[in-house]
Every structure is written in C-alpha cells, then in structure tokens.
Write an enzyme that holds these catalytic residues in place. Structure first.
Site, PDB file in Angstrom:
ATOM      1  N   CYS A   1       0.814  -1.220   0.000  1.00  0.00           N
ATOM      2  CA  CYS A   1       0.000   0.000   0.000  1.00  0.00           C
ATOM      3  C   CYS A   1       0.848   1.271   0.000  1.00  0.00           C
ATOM      4  O   CYS A   1       0.311   2.372  -0.129  1.00  0.00           O
ATOM      5  CB  CYS A   1      -0.948   0.001   1.195  1.00  0.00           C
ATOM      6  SG  CYS A   1      -0.095   0.050   2.803  1.00  0.00           S
TER       7      CYS A   1
ATOM      8  N   CYS B   1      -2.700  -5.281   4.737  1.00  0.00           N
ATOM      9  CA  CYS B   1      -2.469  -5.791   3.381  1.00  0.00           C
ATOM     10  C   CYS B   1      -2.240  -7.304   3.393  1.00  0.00           C
ATOM     11  O   CYS B   1      -2.758  -8.031   2.546  1.00  0.00           O
ATOM     12  CB  CYS B   1      -1.280  -5.079   2.746  1.00  0.00           C
ATOM     13  SG  CYS B   1      -1.569  -3.343   2.353  1.00  0.00           S
TER      14      CYS B   1
ATOM     15  N   CYS C   1       5.994 -14.648   0.495  1.00  0.00           N
ATOM     16  CA  CYS C   1       6.246 -13.217   0.571  1.00  0.00           C
ATOM     17  C   CYS C   1       5.824 -12.574  -0.747  1.00  0.00           C
ATOM     18  O   CYS C   1       6.170 -13.086  -1.820  1.00  0.00           O
ATOM     19  CB  CYS C   1       7.728 -12.977   0.840  1.00  0.00           C
ATOM     20  SG  CYS C   1       8.229 -11.250   0.726  1.00  0.00           S
TER      21      CYS C   1
ATOM     22  N   CYS D   1      -7.694 -52.287  -0.792  1.00  0.00           N
ATOM     23  CA  CYS D   1      -6.477 -52.331  -1.605  1.00  0.00           C
ATOM     24  C   CYS D   1      -6.034 -50.905  -1.878  1.00  0.00           C
ATOM     25  O   CYS D   1      -6.820 -50.072  -2.341  1.00  0.00           O
ATOM     26  CB  CYS D   1      -6.740 -53.068  -2.912  1.00  0.00           C
ATOM     27  SG  CYS D   1      -5.359 -53.000  -4.092  1.00  0.00           S
TER      28      CYS D   1
ATOM     29  N   CYS E   1      -6.266 -50.170  -6.091  1.00  0.00           N
ATOM     30  CA  CYS E   1      -7.538 -49.947  -6.783  1.00  0.00           C
ATOM     31  C   CYS E   1      -8.600 -49.328  -5.892  1.00  0.00           C
ATOM     32  O   CYS E   1      -9.695 -48.991  -6.367  1.00  0.00           O
ATOM     33  CB  CYS E   1      -8.048 -51.266  -7.376  1.00  0.00           C
ATOM     34  SG  CYS E   1      -8.466 -52.520  -6.127  1.00  0.00           S
TER      35      CYS E   1
ATOM     36  N   HIS F   1      -8.267 -57.639  -1.772  1.00  0.00           N
ATOM     37  CA  HIS F   1      -8.442 -58.891  -2.512  1.00  0.00           C
ATOM     38  C   HIS F   1      -7.210 -59.774  -2.468  1.00  0.00           C
ATOM     39  O   HIS F   1      -7.045 -60.678  -3.317  1.00  0.00           O
ATOM     40  CB  HIS F   1      -8.815 -58.593  -3.970  1.00  0.00           C
ATOM     41  CG  HIS F   1      -7.946 -57.545  -4.609  1.00  0.00           C
ATOM     42  ND1 HIS F   1      -6.663 -57.779  -5.006  1.00  0.00           N
ATOM     43  CD2 HIS F   1      -8.199 -56.228  -4.862  1.00  0.00           C
ATOM     44  CE1 HIS F   1      -6.147 -56.672  -5.523  1.00  0.00           C
ATOM     45  NE2 HIS F   1      -7.058 -55.703  -5.441  1.00  0.00           N
TER      46      HIS F   1
ATOM     47  N   CYS G   1     -24.716 -56.712 -52.959  1.00  0.00           N
ATOM     48  CA  CYS G   1     -25.528 -55.487 -52.979  1.00  0.00           C
ATOM     49  C   CYS G   1     -25.518 -54.813 -51.624  1.00  0.00           C
ATOM     50  O   CYS G   1     -24.961 -55.321 -50.656  1.00  0.00           O
ATOM     51  CB  CYS G   1     -26.947 -55.804 -53.421  1.00  0.00           C
ATOM     52  SG  CYS G   1     -27.867 -56.781 -52.200  1.00  0.00           S
TER      53      CYS G   1
ATOM     54  N   CYS H   1     -29.434 -60.242 -35.271  1.00  0.00           N
ATOM     55  CA  CYS H   1     -30.894 -60.185 -35.116  1.00  0.00           C
ATOM     56  C   CYS H   1     -31.638 -60.456 -36.420  1.00  0.00           C
ATOM     57  O   CYS H   1     -32.883 -60.384 -36.453  1.00  0.00           O
ATOM     58  CB  CYS H   1     -31.305 -58.835 -34.547  1.00  0.00           C
ATOM     59  SG  CYS H   1     -30.931 -57.436 -35.639  1.00  0.00           S
TER      60      CYS H   1
ATOM     61  N   CYS I   1     -27.265 -45.855 -46.159  1.00  0.00           N
ATOM     62  CA  CYS I   1     -27.798 -44.895 -45.176  1.00  0.00           C
ATOM     63  C   CYS I   1     -28.049 -45.512 -43.818  1.00  0.00           C
ATOM     64  O   CYS I   1     -28.470 -44.820 -42.892  1.00  0.00           O
ATOM     65  CB  CYS I   1     -29.083 -44.275 -45.715  1.00  0.00           C
ATOM     66  SG  CYS I   1     -30.450 -45.462 -45.860  1.00  0.00           S
TER      67      CYS I   1
END
Length: 467
Positions: free
Chosen positions: A223, A246, A265, A337, A340, A345, A417, A425, A433
């Site tokens: 200041c 300050c 500082c 553990c 992880c 384990h 084709c 499925c 497309c």
C-alpha cells in the site's frame, strides 16, 4: 545524616529518575536506594555458544546462536546515611550470563570507582561503566561461551582482609577469571542451570527484537504507507515487511482459493513462506481452520506412504506399510487395496472397470519398462493383454465394419448389394444410409424414387460412407 548528604542523595536519585525510564531505574519506597537495570549494547552478529564438553548434559550441547540482546545486569543499591561524604553505597550485582567470578571483577571495579569519586555521588558513574565498558573490561568477544560458575562465597573485602584475597582482576579479566574461583558475596549469577540460562537468553533476545521492531516505522511495499512496526509483520526468512492489513487481505484471498501452499512473501521471486502462527494472527478463525485443514491435506498428499480411506463417509488418511497393498482405516476399520481402492483382494489382481480399462490401455502403451512391470503386477499381465487385444479389435471394427441399426452388432461387407442382413438379429438394413428395411419388401427402399438410395442397390460404398 547531615543535610548535605541528604540533599546530595535526593538530587542523585531525582537525576537518575529523569535520565532513565522506569524499566532501567526504580527508586525504593521504604529506604534510600533502588534498582537499576543495565542493558548492554552488543556488537553486530554477536554469538553465544555452549561447548560440547559442558558439565551439564544438554540436548543442544555445542550449539551456537547469533543474538542482538542479552538480559540486563541488575544493580541493587542502598545509600547509607553518611553517603557520599564518607561511605559508599552498599550493593549487589546480579546477572544471568556472567559467571560469579566475572561479576566479582565488576564489583571490585565499582569499589575502585568509589575510591576515585570518594566524597561525590557515584551511582551514575557506576551505571555508565557497567553499560559501556563491561564487555571490554572482561575481554568478552564473540563468540562468547556460556558457563555456570561456582557459588562459593568469600567475605566482602574489608580493611582487615589480607591483600592476597583482593579481587583485582583489572582489565585482563575474561576467560581466565574463573581459574581461582574467588567470588564476592555481592556477585550473584541469577540463574538455576545452564539449560535455563540458554532459554532465558533466547526468550529475552526475541522479546527485545519484537519491542524494537514495534517501535520503528516501516514502508509497506503493497500500500506504500509508512506504519509502525506494531501494525506490520515481517517474513522470518527474508525479513521483508508489510502492514498487517495488506497481508490479511492477501492471505484471505489465497486461502479462499485453496492456495495454502502459496502464502509466500509478496516480493517477486521471494521464496519465504508465512508461518502458521502468522496466518493465525491475521485471519479469522473460520478461515484459519480451512487453511489448517488444506495444509494438512496437501502435506499428506505429498507423502508416498499415506492413502485415504475410499469410503465416501470416511475419507480419513491411512498409513501404508512398506511393500504392502492393504490399508486398514483406523476409524471405520475398512480393509482396502491401496492400488484400486476396492475391498482388499489379497494376491488376486485388481479388478478393472470398463472406464478404467480404456485409461489402462493408453497408460500401458505410453509407459516405460519399469511402469509396465508395475502395471502388470498390479492388474495382472493377462488383464492387460486382454485390454490391448480388445483395443486392437475395436480399432479394426471401427475401420472395417458398421453397426446394425437394430442391435448394434458389427457387420462387415465383403461384396454383393447394399441390402444387408444382420447376423445377430437377422434385421435387413441399407449399407448406404444404415436405415432398417422392411422384411416384406426390402428392395423397395432402392426402387422408390423418393428414397435417398434410389437406384443405388449395387453402388460401392466403404465403411466411411464414401462412394
């Protein structure tokens, strides 16, 4: 008591009271006497030390410390009725850091000064000698060794005392003073032990430095206002000074931002850091609690043998034993553990989640040989090999196949084709497309003029949609 002696005593005590402040001179209330405290001016970088072969068993034997102030010498005196015309003042001289033998040498010289000033007041001359000439008279130089002298007493020298008992050390007094261990009964080393002496000296030096700092004016570099030291604070390492107002604002901003390691500082490139005590003095209790918590957490984060309990309701730090992957929280007793962060384990490889698997693949490919061995030990070589194979398969599928619009099964087109049948499925779909086709008339999509794939049944299209 003659009127002349009475007047001389009153004038001398009044003069001393006007010259010295209340800390240096205090007149006794019940008798004609008082107490003076003599503060010595030390040379710059004055050092004190305790030798390693000291008789006391000290944890800091052989230490050396630079000081600016030593505790004062204390001269207690009483004026007899016939002072100054005939008799000298009766006195005791005490000090913490001078040995009884050294104090005795000073007492002897005070006697000599009285002989020189016999018939005149002598207290001011005594005080001036003790303040300005004590170090030179006793040959005290830096570094100065602190010692505890013998408290063996001899009677104060009188007219009947033999010359051999006189305490005439002259100006050569110093390190050789205590060889004969002749001690004046008026000389008092006012300290219990060498260890307490060290602590008293350091405490006094620190208190006096703070007192001097508080009374000086300093220019705050933030200041740019001049303020008393009592309104300022300095960093211990660099001694840069700023006003407390300050620094308070500066500390509060950093703590709110979580930058508790950055309370440096404000001077550019200055590495000095504020101490927790300085921070506590300036900021509110709530902010200091946050600072203290974040500082502890950041410190623990830097410690390789500290992990945190993975339970969201706990999160306490846990010390990890060297070479062991199991951590046990002292609060909730959860065994986990440390690699992880899942339930412990044993020797089985760490389980890898789908998200972690992707990161593991990239980490393994970019790692050096040592890191690769660590990852193989942590997750298992088979798990890593499978992850790499899956990554290669995914890359190949992305490059050479398209996913069924119905079930997502990867489909590769070799020839034929553009009406495709999903092997998963059995859904018909357009390779161009990627829209699903009617099972009753799948070719209508290619024969309808309104369709975007009209007359494109045998157009060649790669997996990226390029013709």
């Amino acid at each position: 008591m003659s009127s002349e002696d009475r007047e001389a005593q009153e004038d001398e005590l009044l003069a001393l009271a006007s010259i010295y402040d209340g800390d240096e001179f205090r007149k006794a209330e019940s008798v004609q006497g008082g107490e003076t405290r003599i503060y010595l001016d030390l040379p710059q970088n004055f050092k004190i030390f305790v030798s390693g072969n000291s008789n006391e068993c000290l944890p800091n034997s052989g230490f050396e410390y630079t000081i600016c102030f030593l505790p004062p010498l204390v001269l207690n005196f009483e004026l007899p009725p016939d002072y100054p015309s005939s008799s000298p003042p009766s006195f005791t001289l005490s000090g913490k850091w001078l040995s009884p033998t050294q104090l005795s040498a000073l007492c002897k010289h005070l006697d000599n000064l009285w002989e020189e000033h016999r018939g005149s007041v002598v207290l001011f001359a005594w005080m001036q000698f003790l303040k300005e000439e004590t170090l030179a008279y006793l040959n005290i130089v830096s570094p100065f060794e602190l010692k505890m002298g013998s408290q063996k007493k001899v009677q104060r020298r009188t007219a009947q005392a033999s010359p051999s008992t006189e305490l005439d050390f002259g100006g050569a007094a110093g390190s050789d003073l205590d060889q004969e261990e002749v001690v004046d009964e008026r000389a008092v080393q006012d300290v219990e032990s060498l260890s307490s002496l060290i602590q008293e000296i350091l405490d006094f030096d620190q208190a006096q430095q703070i007192k001097c700092f508080n009374s000086k004016l300093f220019l705050c570099s933030i200041c740019f206002c001049e303020k008393l030291g009592s309104e300022c604070m300095y960093f211990l390492e660099c001694r840069h000074v700023y006003c407390k107002a300050c620094l308070k604002d500066y500390f509060e901003i950093q703590i709110r931002d979580g930058q508790v390691q950055c309370l440096n500082c404000p001077e550019p490139k200055c590495p000095s850091v504020a101490t927790p005590g300085q921070v506590k003095e300036l900021v509110e209790a709530e902010l200091f609690a946050r600072y203290d918590r974040l500082l502890l957490q950041s410190t623990l984060d830097l410690m390789a043998d500290v992990v945190y309990c993975p339970r969201p309701c706990c999160q306490l730090p846990v010390m990890q034993e060297p070479g062991c992957t199991m951590g046990i929280c002292s609060s909730c007793n959860f065994a986990f553990c440390t690699l992880c962060r899942l339930t412990y384990h044993g020797v089985s490889p760490c389980k890898v989640t789908a998200e972690k698997l992707i990161d593991l693949q990239n980490e393994y490919l970019q790692a050096d040989e040592d890191t690769k061995r660590f990852l193989e030990q942590r997750y298992g070589k088979r798990v890593i090999q499978k992850a790499l194979e899956e990554m290669e398969s995914k890359e190949w599928l992305d490059k050479n196949s398209k996913s069924c619009p119905c079930c997502g099964t990867p489909i590769e087109k070799l020839d034929g084709c553009n009406k495709m049948t999903c092997t998963g499925c059995m859904q018909y779909f357009c390779w161009i497309c990627m829209s699903s086709l009617s099972r009753a008339s799948p070719y209508k999509h290619f024969n309808d003029p309104a369709s975007p794939c009209f007359n494109r049944l045998f157009h060649v299209v790669d997996v990226n949609g390029d013709i």
